[in-house]
Structure formats: C-alpha cells, structure tokens
Design a protein around this motif. Structure first.
Motif, PDB file in Angstrom:
ATOM      1  N   MET A 242       0.726  -1.169   0.156  1.00 45.99           N
ATOM      2  CA  MET A 242      -0.012  -0.163   0.024  1.00 45.99           C
ATOM      3  C   MET A 242       0.777   1.200  -0.028  1.00 45.99           C
ATOM      4  N   THR A 243       0.553   2.256  -0.723  1.00 44.91           N
ATOM      5  CA  THR A 243       1.270   3.516  -0.951  1.00 44.91           C
ATOM      6  C   THR A 243       0.795   4.376   0.465  1.00 44.91           C
ATOM      7  N   MET A 244       1.735   5.024   0.928  1.00 40.52           N
ATOM      8  CA  MET A 244       1.572   5.748   2.135  1.00 40.52           C
ATOM      9  C   MET A 244       1.014   7.207   1.438  1.00 40.52           C
ATOM     10  N   ARG A 245      -0.113   7.457   2.139  1.00 36.81           N
ATOM     11  CA  ARG A 245      -0.562   8.993   1.728  1.00 36.81           C
ATOM     12  C   ARG A 245      -0.900   9.774   2.985  1.00 36.81           C
ATOM     13  N   ALA A 246      -0.604  11.117   3.091  1.00 36.19           N
ATOM     14  CA  ALA A 246      -0.960  12.062   4.104  1.00 36.19           C
ATOM     15  C   ALA A 246      -1.686  13.469   3.550  1.00 36.19           C
ATOM     16  N   PHE A 247      -2.564  13.750   4.540  1.00 34.80           N
ATOM     17  CA  PHE A 247      -3.131  15.217   4.249  1.00 34.80           C
ATOM     18  C   PHE A 247      -3.427  15.713   5.695  1.00 34.80           C
ATOM     19  N   SER A 248      -3.315  17.088   5.795  1.00 32.50           N
ATOM     20  CA  SER A 248      -3.544  17.744   6.992  1.00 32.50           C
ATOM     21  C   SER A 248      -4.982  18.725   6.982  1.00 32.50           C
ATOM     22  N   ALA A 249      -5.566  18.696   7.842  1.00 34.19           N
ATOM     23  CA  ALA A 249      -6.765  19.421   7.995  1.00 34.19           C
ATOM     24  C   ALA A 249      -6.733  20.001   9.576  1.00 34.19           C
ATOM     25  N   PRO A 250      -6.858  21.316   9.676  1.00 33.95           N
ATOM     26  CA  PRO A 250      -6.981  21.875  10.851  1.00 33.95           C
ATOM     27  C   PRO A 250      -8.313  21.316  11.552  1.00 33.95           C
ATOM     28  N   THR A 251      -8.093  21.089  13.024  1.00 38.55           N
ATOM     29  CA  THR A 251      -9.278  20.552  13.646  1.00 38.55           C
ATOM     30  C   THR A 251      -9.287  21.302  15.075  1.00 38.55           C
ATOM     31  N   TYR A 252     -10.528  21.847  15.527  1.00 36.96           N
ATOM     32  CA  TYR A 252     -10.636  22.523  16.948  1.00 36.96           C
ATOM     33  C   TYR A 252     -10.971  21.307  17.918  1.00 36.96           C
TER      34      TYR A 252
ATOM     35  N   VAL B 155     -14.221  14.827   5.543  1.00 34.33           N
ATOM     36  CA  VAL B 155     -15.134  15.135   5.103  1.00 34.33           C
ATOM     37  C   VAL B 155     -15.124  16.770   4.931  1.00 34.33           C
ATOM     38  N   CYS B 156     -14.555  17.568   5.988  1.00 34.26           N
ATOM     39  CA  CYS B 156     -14.439  18.748   5.632  1.00 34.26           C
ATOM     40  C   CYS B 156     -13.630  19.107   4.632  1.00 34.26           C
ATOM     41  N   LEU B 157     -12.533  18.405   4.268  1.00 27.94           N
ATOM     42  CA  LEU B 157     -11.834  18.942   3.294  1.00 27.94           C
ATOM     43  C   LEU B 157     -12.647  18.849   1.895  1.00 27.94           C
ATOM     44  N   LEU B 158     -13.434  17.629   1.909  1.00 29.47           N
ATOM     45  CA  LEU B 158     -14.259  17.605   0.709  1.00 29.47           C
ATOM     46  C   LEU B 158     -15.630  18.468   0.645  1.00 29.47           C
ATOM     47  N   LEU B 159     -15.814  19.045   1.602  1.00 27.73           N
ATOM     48  CA  LEU B 159     -16.909  19.803   1.670  1.00 27.73           C
ATOM     49  C   LEU B 159     -16.569  21.389   0.916  1.00 27.73           C
ATOM     50  N   ARG B 160     -15.434  21.527   0.857  1.00 27.93           N
ATOM     51  CA  ARG B 160     -14.924  22.666   0.245  1.00 27.93           C
ATOM     52  C   ARG B 160     -13.922  22.572  -1.008  1.00 27.93           C
TER      53      ARG B 160
ATOM     54  N   GLN C 157      -6.558  12.848  -4.275  1.00 22.66           N
ATOM     55  CA  GLN C 157      -5.975  13.882  -5.140  1.00 22.66           C
ATOM     56  C   GLN C 157      -5.201  14.929  -4.243  1.00 22.66           C
ATOM     57  N   TYR C 158      -5.863  14.948  -2.899  1.00 21.72           N
ATOM     58  CA  TYR C 158      -5.160  15.952  -1.806  1.00 21.72           C
ATOM     59  C   TYR C 158      -3.902  15.398  -0.988  1.00 21.72           C
ATOM     60  N   ALA C 159      -3.486  14.155  -1.303  1.00 20.35           N
ATOM     61  CA  ALA C 159      -2.532  13.489  -0.608  1.00 20.35           C
ATOM     62  C   ALA C 159      -1.180  14.536  -0.719  1.00 20.35           C
ATOM     63  N   GLY C 160      -0.571  14.755   0.584  1.00 16.42           N
ATOM     64  CA  GLY C 160       0.402  15.638   0.688  1.00 16.42           C
ATOM     65  C   GLY C 160       0.263  17.146   1.354  1.00 16.42           C
ATOM     66  N   GLY C 161       0.973  17.826   1.192  1.00 14.57           N
ATOM     67  CA  GLY C 161       0.997  19.219   1.896  1.00 14.57           C
ATOM     68  C   GLY C 161       0.296  20.236   0.885  1.00 14.57           C
ATOM     69  N   ASP C 162      -0.321  21.060   1.347  1.00 18.21           N
ATOM     70  CA  ASP C 162      -0.975  22.164   0.644  1.00 18.21           C
ATOM     71  C   ASP C 162      -1.554  21.648  -0.731  1.00 18.21           C
ATOM     72  N   MET C 163      -2.071  20.660  -0.808  1.00 17.56           N
ATOM     73  CA  MET C 163      -2.853  20.225  -2.285  1.00 17.56           C
ATOM     74  C   MET C 163      -3.979  20.767  -2.485  1.00 17.56           C
ATOM     75  N   ALA C 164      -4.937  21.061  -1.447  1.00 19.15           N
ATOM     76  CA  ALA C 164      -6.160  21.584  -1.785  1.00 19.15           C
ATOM     77  C   ALA C 164      -6.398  22.906  -2.264  1.00 19.15           C
ATOM     78  N   PRO C 165      -7.207  23.331  -3.036  1.00 16.71           N
ATOM     79  CA  PRO C 165      -7.304  24.686  -3.311  1.00 16.71           C
ATOM     80  C   PRO C 165      -7.943  25.637  -2.390  1.00 16.71           C
ATOM     81  N   GLN C 166      -9.002  25.038  -1.506  1.00  9.51           N
ATOM     82  CA  GLN C 166      -9.791  25.769  -0.649  1.00  9.51           C
ATOM     83  C   GLN C 166      -9.423  25.095   0.599  1.00  9.51           C
ATOM     84  N   ARG C 167      -9.458  25.857   1.898  1.00 14.72           N
ATOM     85  CA  ARG C 167      -9.127  25.555   3.104  1.00 14.72           C
ATOM     86  C   ARG C 167     -10.436  24.518   3.409  1.00 14.72           C
ATOM     87  N   PRO C 168     -10.053  23.590   4.432  1.00 14.08           N
ATOM     88  CA  PRO C 168     -11.387  22.524   4.726  1.00 14.08           C
ATOM     89  C   PRO C 168     -12.520  23.509   5.389  1.00 14.08           C
ATOM     90  N   ALA C 169     -13.586  22.814   5.506  1.00 15.97           N
ATOM     91  CA  ALA C 169     -14.643  23.342   6.547  1.00 15.97           C
ATOM     92  C   ALA C 169     -14.066  23.258   7.576  1.00 15.97           C
TER      93      ALA C 169
END
Length: 135
Positions: A1-11, A106-111, A118-130
């Motif tokens: 399996m290929t390692m994938r990562a993404f980051s989304a801020p969480t309160y 889910v937060c990432l995909l809401l926006r 396609q968002y695996a990695g750092g700073d890949m998403a065009p919009q900040r997550p919900a």
C-alpha cells in the motif's frame, strides 16, 4: 500500500465539560448546519452521542452513518457526499481517531471537489477545509 497523508486543522475540545463548549464552537465556525460524525462504538455503547445532540441545542445538524474502525477512502467520500447533500458547513466529530480522521476528510471535501486522494500531501487543496470540531 502506498503511504498518503493530508492535513486539515481541527478544533479539539477534551476533558470534563467538553460537551458544554460544542454550541459555542459551532457558532464560532459560522456553520448553518453541521454534520455529526460519531464512532460506532461510542454511539452504540454510551450516551455521549445523545448528550452531544442535546448540547448542540437548537442548531441545525444531521447525523452521518456511524464510523467503523479504520474507515476507508470510500467511507470518507460517501460521508462527504451525505454532508454536502445536507448542506452542512462544518463537522462535529465525537469518538476516537477513526471518527476524527473521517470528519477531517469530510471537511476537506465539503470545500474541495473529490476524489479525496488527489489531496494527499501538503497544501494540495485549493480551498481550506470546512471547520472541524472534535469532542
């Protein structure tokens, strides 16, 4: 399996009295409706989900299908579709790491349009997550 990562801020709110903070956190997020993501074990074996829903008060919410351990990408994408169809602007997660991980996806995909990987990695998403609130 290929390692994938993404980051989304969480309160994250934890500890005694954490549920009393959820309404203010939702208000601060500015979300009209929130999706509630709950760990299956927590939802089915405790009263925490009911207490969370009570703490949400008169704010609009939808409870997504319960999260099993180690959710898949397909689980996350399906939950994101349900949250988007319900017009949710933020996500509240309750439970362990599986629920929080799924909520963040889910937060990432809401926006941002799918697919999720396609968002695996750092700073890949065009919009900040919900906003994501974890209890």
């Amino acid at each position: 399996m290929t390692m994938r990562a993404f980051s989304a801020p969480t309160y994250i709110v934890s500890g005694i009295g954490a549920l009393s903070e959820v309404a203010a956190a939702i208000d601060d997020a500015g979300a009209g409706r929130v999706a509630v993501v709950a760990d299956r074990g927590v939802a089915e074996n405790t009263q925490i989900l009911e207490r969370l829903i009570s703490a949400v008060g008169d704010r609009d919410y939808v409870v997504l299908p319960f999260v099993a351990p180690d959710p898949t990408v397909a689980d996350a994408e399906s939950a994101a579709v349900a949250a988007a169809e319900a017009d949710c602007g933020a996500v509240v997660a309750i439970g362990g790491g599986s629920a929080i991980a799924l909520a963040k996806a889910v937060c990432l995909l809401l926006r941002n349009p799918g697919p999720l990987l396609q968002y695996a990695g750092g700073d890949m998403a065009p919009q900040r997550p919900a906003p994501c609130i974890a209890i």
